[in-house]
Design a protein around this motif. Sequence first.
Motif, mmCIF file in Angstrom:
data_model
loop_
_atom_site.group_PDB
_atom_site.id
_atom_site.type_symbol
_atom_site.label_atom_id
_atom_site.label_comp_id
_atom_site.label_asym_id
_atom_site.label_seq_id
_atom_site.Cartn_x
_atom_site.Cartn_y
_atom_site.Cartn_z
ATOM 1 N N LYS A 45 -0.092 4.362 2.739
ATOM 2 C CA LYS A 45 -0.806 3.272 3.229
ATOM 3 C C LYS A 45 -2.270 4.100 3.119
ATOM 4 C CE LYS A 45 2.230 0.281 5.566
ATOM 5 N NZ LYS A 45 3.141 0.583 6.662
ATOM 6 N N ASP A 57 -5.491 3.598 0.852
ATOM 7 C CA ASP A 57 -6.711 3.352 1.396
ATOM 8 C C ASP A 57 -7.697 4.076 0.863
ATOM 9 O OD1 ASP A 57 -5.890 1.329 2.937
ATOM 10 O OD2 ASP A 57 -5.916 2.519 4.516
ATOM 11 N N ARG A 90 -10.858 2.853 -1.383
ATOM 12 C CA ARG A 90 -12.095 3.235 -0.788
ATOM 13 C C ARG A 90 -13.080 3.647 -1.964
ATOM 14 N NH1 ARG A 90 -10.865 6.721 2.902
ATOM 15 N NH2 ARG A 90 -9.587 5.349 3.904
#
Length: 141
Positions: free
Chosen positions: A28, A32, A36
Amino acid sequence: MVIKLDGDPIMEKMKELCETLLGQEAYKELRDSIDRFASDEPSLQQYERFMEEHQHLRRKEDADIELTSGEIARYEQEERALYDNDVIRKFLYAQREFGQLHDRISQYFTKTIELDRLPESGDLKKGDCGCGGSCGSGHGH
């Protein structure tokens, strides 16, 4: 006569493998980092400019055109700037982690067929991605 493997049980195990991956907290966090980066326009532009410069210099090298010391210095400065950018650095790390996992899975599969048995740890080369070190996956960073 055509011989075919039954893909159903293999795909069941693949589903389990991917569920294990998706369930990890590290997955995760890495995901991310990629998301991003994908939504950070200045970082995307910086990375794109660097990759264009990388390709330009590679084409010159492939054509046996010697790079100037200024070109090399500018390239190295731009490369350092990538790693100074937290969003890009984390993206590159995530990309490398996923790439290494993919390589290990692929190598394990290939070795199984090559050896006609499950590979043991000594059968698998550490850090070998089969790219000769020039696959752009951040070797040495």
